[in-house]
Write a protein that holds these residues in place. Sequence first.
Motif, PDB file in Angstrom:
ATOM      1  N   LEU A  83       0.857  -1.174   0.000  1.00  0.00           N
ATOM      2  CA  LEU A  83       0.000   0.000   0.000  1.00  0.00           C
ATOM      3  C   LEU A  83       0.897   1.229   0.000  1.00  0.00           C
ATOM      4  O   LEU A  83       1.778   1.362   0.865  1.00  0.00           O
ATOM      5  CB  LEU A  83      -0.887   0.032   1.253  1.00  0.00           C
ATOM      6  CG  LEU A  83      -2.292  -0.525   1.143  1.00  0.00           C
ATOM      7  CD1 LEU A  83      -2.256  -2.002   0.786  1.00  0.00           C
ATOM      8  CD2 LEU A  83      -3.064  -0.293   2.437  1.00  0.00           C
ATOM      9  N   VAL A  84       0.670   2.111  -0.959  1.00  0.00           N
ATOM     10  CA  VAL A  84       1.453   3.335  -1.043  1.00  0.00           C
ATOM     11  C   VAL A  84       0.500   4.520  -1.125  1.00  0.00           C
ATOM     12  O   VAL A  84      -0.628   4.391  -1.580  1.00  0.00           O
ATOM     13  CB  VAL A  84       2.420   3.325  -2.250  1.00  0.00           C
ATOM     14  CG1 VAL A  84       3.375   2.139  -2.183  1.00  0.00           C
ATOM     15  CG2 VAL A  84       1.660   3.300  -3.575  1.00  0.00           C
ATOM     16  N   ALA A 130      10.011   2.294   8.495  1.00  0.00           N
ATOM     17  CA  ALA A 130      10.057   3.649   9.044  1.00  0.00           C
ATOM     18  C   ALA A 130      11.129   3.754  10.122  1.00  0.00           C
ATOM     19  O   ALA A 130      11.188   2.954  11.050  1.00  0.00           O
ATOM     20  CB  ALA A 130       8.694   4.023   9.633  1.00  0.00           C
ATOM     21  N   GLY A 131      11.996   4.745   9.980  1.00  0.00           N
ATOM     22  CA  GLY A 131      13.026   5.002  10.977  1.00  0.00           C
ATOM     23  C   GLY A 131      14.220   4.081  10.935  1.00  0.00           C
ATOM     24  O   GLY A 131      15.106   4.193  11.773  1.00  0.00           O
ATOM     25  N   LEU A 132      14.260   3.161   9.965  1.00  0.00           N
ATOM     26  CA  LEU A 132      15.383   2.229   9.882  1.00  0.00           C
ATOM     27  C   LEU A 132      16.425   2.732   8.888  1.00  0.00           C
ATOM     28  O   LEU A 132      16.082   3.317   7.852  1.00  0.00           O
ATOM     29  CB  LEU A 132      14.900   0.845   9.441  1.00  0.00           C
ATOM     30  CG  LEU A 132      13.869   0.145  10.320  1.00  0.00           C
ATOM     31  CD1 LEU A 132      13.631  -1.268   9.808  1.00  0.00           C
ATOM     32  CD2 LEU A 132      14.310   0.120  11.779  1.00  0.00           C
ATOM     33  N   ASP A 133      17.700   2.468   9.182  1.00  0.00           N
ATOM     34  CA  ASP A 133      18.742   2.803   8.223  1.00  0.00           C
ATOM     35  C   ASP A 133      18.726   1.762   7.102  1.00  0.00           C
ATOM     36  O   ASP A 133      18.053   0.727   7.206  1.00  0.00           O
ATOM     37  CB  ASP A 133      20.113   2.886   8.899  1.00  0.00           C
ATOM     38  CG  ASP A 133      20.536   1.583   9.566  1.00  0.00           C
ATOM     39  OD1 ASP A 133      20.246   0.491   9.017  1.00  0.00           O
ATOM     40  OD2 ASP A 133      21.167   1.638  10.635  1.00  0.00           O
ATOM     41  N   HIS A 157       6.394   4.128   2.541  1.00  0.00           N
ATOM     42  CA  HIS A 157       6.710   5.317   1.742  1.00  0.00           C
ATOM     43  C   HIS A 157       7.934   5.060   0.866  1.00  0.00           C
ATOM     44  O   HIS A 157       8.272   5.908   0.033  1.00  0.00           O
ATOM     45  CB  HIS A 157       6.988   6.512   2.654  1.00  0.00           C
ATOM     46  CG  HIS A 157       5.759   7.061   3.317  1.00  0.00           C
ATOM     47  ND1 HIS A 157       4.789   7.766   2.637  1.00  0.00           N
ATOM     48  CD2 HIS A 157       5.335   6.980   4.598  1.00  0.00           C
ATOM     49  CE1 HIS A 157       3.830   8.124   3.466  1.00  0.00           C
ATOM     50  NE2 HIS A 157       4.127   7.649   4.658  1.00  0.00           N
ATOM     51  N   ASP A 158       8.586   3.931   1.042  1.00  0.00           N
ATOM     52  CA  ASP A 158       9.785   3.607   0.272  1.00  0.00           C
ATOM     53  C   ASP A 158       9.371   2.861  -0.996  1.00  0.00           C
ATOM     54  O   ASP A 158       9.206   1.647  -0.998  1.00  0.00           O
ATOM     55  CB  ASP A 158      10.738   2.751   1.113  1.00  0.00           C
ATOM     56  CG  ASP A 158      12.116   2.629   0.487  1.00  0.00           C
ATOM     57  OD1 ASP A 158      12.199   2.570  -0.773  1.00  0.00           O
ATOM     58  OD2 ASP A 158      13.112   2.582   1.230  1.00  0.00           O
ATOM     59  N   LEU A 176       2.866  11.192  -5.373  1.00  0.00           N
ATOM     60  CA  LEU A 176       3.975  10.265  -5.194  1.00  0.00           C
ATOM     61  C   LEU A 176       5.041  10.497  -6.253  1.00  0.00           C
ATOM     62  O   LEU A 176       4.742  10.913  -7.378  1.00  0.00           O
ATOM     63  CB  LEU A 176       3.481   8.819  -5.301  1.00  0.00           C
ATOM     64  CG  LEU A 176       2.513   8.325  -4.235  1.00  0.00           C
ATOM     65  CD1 LEU A 176       1.984   6.952  -4.624  1.00  0.00           C
ATOM     66  CD2 LEU A 176       3.178   8.279  -2.869  1.00  0.00           C
ATOM     67  N   HIS A 177       6.287  10.208  -5.897  1.00  0.00           N
ATOM     68  CA  HIS A 177       7.390  10.220  -6.858  1.00  0.00           C
ATOM     69  C   HIS A 177       7.743   8.777  -7.188  1.00  0.00           C
ATOM     70  O   HIS A 177       7.734   7.908  -6.310  1.00  0.00           O
ATOM     71  CB  HIS A 177       8.603  10.938  -6.279  1.00  0.00           C
ATOM     72  CG  HIS A 177       8.367  12.385  -5.988  1.00  0.00           C
ATOM     73  ND1 HIS A 177       8.276  13.332  -6.983  1.00  0.00           N
ATOM     74  CD2 HIS A 177       8.172  13.038  -4.810  1.00  0.00           C
ATOM     75  CE1 HIS A 177       8.051  14.519  -6.442  1.00  0.00           C
ATOM     76  NE2 HIS A 177       7.976  14.365  -5.134  1.00  0.00           N
TER      77      HIS A 177
END
Length: 305
Positions: free
Chosen positions: A53-54, A184-187, A213-214, A254-255
Amino acid sequence: MTETIDSEPLERSTGTDDEPLVSLWCESHTYPDGTIGMHDVEFAVHADEVVALVGANGSGKSTLLEHLNATLTPDEGELRVTGRRITGNDTAHARREVGFVFQDADSQLVAPTVLDDVMFGLQNNGLPADDAKKRAREALATVDAGHLEGRIPHYLSGGEKRLVGLAGVLVLEPSVVVLDEPFAGLDPERSRLVVERIRRIHAEGISVVLSTHDLDIAAEIADRICVMSEGNVIDNRSPREVFYDEDLLTEANLHPPSTVRITRDAGLDIGSQPVTEAELVTFLDQQSATTDGSGLAHPDGDTSD
């Protein structure tokens, strides 16, 4: 009455050609403050697929995900899980078949050690301690987190917490695993670790639904992309079809993934429309193999003098 889980692995439910594992129809869902979180949504999860889901912030992704295991329920609509209509008295079936890993990993970590935490759901359902411990260690091994079993959950890194949360879901042997913003929040290194674990559980026959979001990761691991905007699913196609649809991405704010942007910016004429770095590299390698030093392609692909 407490439901007892046998020590033997549960038989995983499977969808049929006609019946998805999970199907949701939601005419509307309104939050207590009057905010409309979702409307006119039809969504399904089939056996053996990864769905991403985006959408922009506030598009309704988390709201939709929380409907899949009856954490939230539609104001008007219906949820069916493995062919069974879920009512207010039957949420246990939805939550057993659809395991949910929340974005806030701390909200799922409740026990003093990692092993205790992964065992918690099994013991809560009546499984003897020794059997629960065995199953919990197997689940931790599945996500390569066995070395964490004696650690205190709240002292783990963000990536480690996500893996423990995932193990706590997998131990109940669901048909579908749902992950809300697992990266989210992960490197990048820890995101890659979570990606590999998602691939592993999918390879074992569990369908996966995730929000992210990635879009680079979504393009890499998803079979299907669902685009959300203003509380509705506005598209539901393959990564290639979605990420090369400029009008759609503009509408959803979105990009496109990096590979799609590079392909367009370089003016590459690629009929196959790559969406992952590996696909683009394969194309460029093939082009290189069919050209000589001057960059001119041989008509028959022969590169010999």
